[in-house]
Enzyme design. Sequence first.
Site, PDB file in Angstrom:
ATOM      1  N   ASP A  56      -0.119   5.015   1.173  1.00  9.68           N
ATOM      2  CA  ASP A  56      -0.353   5.949   2.274  1.00  9.68           C
ATOM      3  C   ASP A  56      -0.229   5.276   3.636  1.00  9.68           C
ATOM      4  O   ASP A  56      -0.886   4.276   3.924  1.00  9.68           O
ATOM      5  CB  ASP A  56      -1.741   6.578   2.144  1.00  9.68           C
ATOM      6  CG  ASP A  56      -1.901   7.386   0.860  1.00  9.68           C
ATOM      7  OD1 ASP A  56      -0.882   7.765   0.257  1.00  9.68           O
ATOM      8  OD2 ASP A  56      -3.053   7.634   0.467  1.00  9.68           O
ATOM      9  N   ASP A 109       0.883  -1.152   0.000  1.00 12.44           N
ATOM     10  CA  ASP A 109       0.000   0.000   0.000  1.00 12.44           C
ATOM     11  C   ASP A 109       0.936   1.221   0.000  1.00 12.44           C
ATOM     12  O   ASP A 109       2.136   1.085   0.265  1.00 12.44           O
ATOM     13  CB  ASP A 109      -0.864  -0.035   1.271  1.00 12.44           C
ATOM     14  CG  ASP A 109      -1.676   1.231   1.463  1.00 12.44           C
ATOM     15  OD1 ASP A 109      -2.299   1.699   0.493  1.00 12.44           O
ATOM     16  OD2 ASP A 109      -1.680   1.775   2.589  1.00 12.44           O
TER      17      ASP A 109
END
Length: 189
Positions: free
Chosen positions: A29, A27
Amino acid sequence: MGDEKVKNEAMEIMGLFQILPRLVVFDLDYTIWPFYCECRSKREMPSLYPHVKGILYALKDKGIDVAVASRSPTADIADTFLDKLGLKSMFVSKEIFSSWTHKTDHFQRINQRTGVPYNKMLFFDDENRNIEAVSKMGVTSILVRNGVNLGALREGLSKFSQNLASVERNKRKWQKFSEKPGSSEKDKK
């Protein structure tokens, strides 16, 4: 700790495991960088969590592909940041788009693009709902609290090895269970 030192430590950690994933998915963020893309401007210079670059370089040196699965509504900013950080070309697949499906769509696309089975993937994310949903697909998934680091890498590789060993044990049990008496060459003699 510098990128080269982290890379060397990550290589040592990977050396402890006989079986490694074929693909590691990140991922963005609050997993590789400490912010949300949609709260930033393309003009800014982004930063990564301290261990991320060294870990990415170690994975590449080991021949393990890396990919991105991000539910960001600002894919253009994320892409610009990956470019500014010199990471854009490292990823075999970048699935960055808004989705209500907890990243299952992202992983279906990654699977289609790479051909890597879900059980040969390792995934890092900071949101438990994504970890739960992607785990159900057969992907070994690790929840990170303060970004990806060497501890998360060690945890991920350990869990990946355990999961794969469990799958292999279950396959052998099923094969034994499904063998019918009299069907083996030995029984026919």
